[in-house]
Design an enzyme around this catalytic site. Sequence first.
Site, PDB file in Angstrom:
ATOM      1  N   ASP A   1       0.863  -1.183   0.000  1.00 42.00           N
ATOM      2  CA  ASP A   1       0.000   0.000   0.000  1.00 42.00           C
ATOM      3  C   ASP A   1       0.896   1.228   0.000  1.00 42.00           C
ATOM      4  O   ASP A   1       1.927   1.246   0.678  1.00 42.00           O
ATOM      5  CB  ASP A   1      -0.901   0.013   1.232  1.00 42.00           C
ATOM      6  CG  ASP A   1      -1.995  -1.040   1.184  1.00 42.00           C
ATOM      7  OD1 ASP A   1      -2.379  -1.443   0.075  1.00 42.00           O
ATOM      8  OD2 ASP A   1      -2.469  -1.443   2.255  1.00 42.00           O
TER       9      ASP A   1
ATOM     10  N   ASP B   1      -7.079  -1.660  -4.081  1.00 49.48           N
ATOM     11  CA  ASP B   1      -8.070  -1.346  -3.046  1.00 49.48           C
ATOM     12  C   ASP B   1      -9.170  -0.439  -3.593  1.00 49.48           C
ATOM     13  O   ASP B   1     -10.351  -0.625  -3.282  1.00 49.48           O
ATOM     14  CB  ASP B   1      -7.392  -0.669  -1.845  1.00 49.48           C
ATOM     15  CG  ASP B   1      -6.404  -1.571  -1.137  1.00 49.48           C
ATOM     16  OD1 ASP B   1      -6.536  -2.810  -1.239  1.00 49.48           O
ATOM     17  OD2 ASP B   1      -5.496  -1.041  -0.471  1.00 49.48           O
TER      18      ASP B   1
END
Length: 165
Positions: free
Chosen positions: A117, A136
């Site tokens: 991320d 995501d």
Amino acid sequence: MRTVFWAAFWVFLLDQVSKIVVVHLLDLRTLGEIDVLPPFVNLRMAWNSGINFGLFSGHSDAARMVLIAIALLIVGFVLVWVWRDPPGRTGRIAAGLLIGGALGNVLDRVLYGAVADFLNMSCCGIENPYAFNVADIAIFAGAFGLVLFPGSGSGKGSPKRKKGT
């Protein structure tokens, strides 16, 4: 199903290319932080071994394999759902977004042991401590799209209606 495949393919590709560029070429894994448009858009390296917001984080191989299995089961479920009760074009694109994003995060877990991320957005004096990635965003948009644009109820797996009812 072709629309689902292509949407999934392009999301998966965009997710993986963005991770290669940001994590490896820009070397965010070493730098940890890169301010792009502070405070609105920043790159912050985060290795997520859990699910959203780091929930159920565990560094064990068993936890990683369970999360991979769950993601693959969800992909399978969405594929069967879309095949049995085909939604319109927007619903098929949404299914592809969800599938491509899920498979992108699965590949991260296989390659790195955790999901890479790196996107961080803050605004208005509120600092966001969480990071996310392209996968995501696609998973969220795909799930939301499937809620808004579900199957038509006239797919291959739906019951036949009698005339006049």
